[in-house]
Design a protein around this motif. Sequence first.
Motif, PDB file in Angstrom:
ATOM      1  N   UNK A  78      10.984  26.922   5.310  1.00 19.26           N
ATOM      2  CA  UNK A  78      10.442  26.334   6.534  1.00 19.26           C
ATOM      3  C   UNK A  78       9.906  24.953   6.217  1.00 19.26           C
ATOM      4  N   UNK A  79       9.983  24.073   7.201  1.00 22.34           N
ATOM      5  CA  UNK A  79       9.546  22.688   7.048  1.00 22.34           C
ATOM      6  C   UNK A  79       8.466  22.409   8.077  1.00 22.34           C
ATOM      7  N   UNK A  80       7.277  22.031   7.610  1.00 24.94           N
ATOM      8  CA  UNK A  80       6.174  21.653   8.490  1.00 24.94           C
ATOM      9  C   UNK A  80       6.133  20.136   8.589  1.00 24.94           C
ATOM     10  N   UNK A  81       6.061  19.606   9.791  1.00 23.35           N
ATOM     11  CA  UNK A  81       5.941  18.165   9.994  1.00 23.35           C
ATOM     12  C   UNK A  81       4.461  17.818   9.935  1.00 23.35           C
ATOM     13  N   UNK A  82       4.115  16.847   9.087  1.00 22.65           N
ATOM     14  CA  UNK A  82       2.716  16.436   8.906  1.00 22.65           C
ATOM     15  C   UNK A  82       2.588  14.934   9.164  1.00 22.65           C
ATOM     16  N   UNK A  83       1.754  14.602  10.122  1.00 21.03           N
ATOM     17  CA  UNK A  83       1.497  13.206  10.477  1.00 21.03           C
ATOM     18  C   UNK A  83       0.076  12.838  10.053  1.00 21.03           C
ATOM     19  N   UNK A  84      -0.188  11.573   9.706  1.00 22.59           N
ATOM     20  CA  UNK A  84      -1.529  11.181   9.242  1.00 22.59           C
ATOM     21  C   UNK A  84      -2.654  11.515  10.216  1.00 22.59           C
ATOM     22  N   UNK A  85      -2.367  11.538  11.499  1.00 20.81           N
ATOM     23  CA  UNK A  85      -3.406  11.793  12.501  1.00 20.81           C
ATOM     24  C   UNK A  85      -3.676  13.278  12.733  1.00 20.81           C
ATOM     25  N   UNK A  86      -2.950  14.152  12.051  1.00 18.71           N
ATOM     26  CA  UNK A  86      -3.057  15.587  12.306  1.00 18.71           C
ATOM     27  C   UNK A  86      -3.675  16.337  11.136  1.00 18.71           C
ATOM     28  N   UNK A  87      -4.230  17.489  11.438  1.00 15.84           N
ATOM     29  CA  UNK A  87      -4.762  18.395  10.419  1.00 15.84           C
ATOM     30  C   UNK A  87      -3.576  19.040   9.696  1.00 15.84           C
TER      31      UNK A  87
END
Length: 187
Positions: A78-87
Amino acid sequence: MDYVVRAVRADEWERAREIRLAALRDPVASIAFLETYEQALAASDEFWRGRTEGSVDGRRVRQFIAEAADGEWAGTVSVLVERPSERVRLGSAPEVDQTHLVGVFVRPAYRARGVVDALFREAVDWSWSLTGPPVERVRLYVHQDNARAAAAYRRIGFVPSGVSIPMQGDPAARELEWEIRKEWVAA
């Protein structure tokens, strides 16, 4: 070995549950996953439907499977998308747009046959193709004692980032972050 790597479909929640339960019965599950077999087994059908459906749109997560010619699911990631503005789920908030590979599992009968390589190619290629701010790196965590996984990640092109965090439930053990950066692939 013939298999197809593809994204999981919303109606495949029972198969997604089955491969997760198989992963949690693996001998290294206690150092590879943050969930126990008993916890996953106790989850409701609604939980599994929601989890699977949530990975279909691909905005926050996408699950890939390697399907053998006979229809058996040989492996998953599985691939989780992580953005700087998110937890984020593990570690600190990212400084760049990134994805995080989790839930990596290949059934024993399919190991050393290129399944994990194919799953990772699909997961990393999908990461680079995301719209919006471009993903600059793909990361994952591996337990300090999981040499089999570390060897596979190194072979695929991941390298230790130098970041580590305490293992949930065992603060004396460390989870080591590994990464691959888009600039390395493009060079």
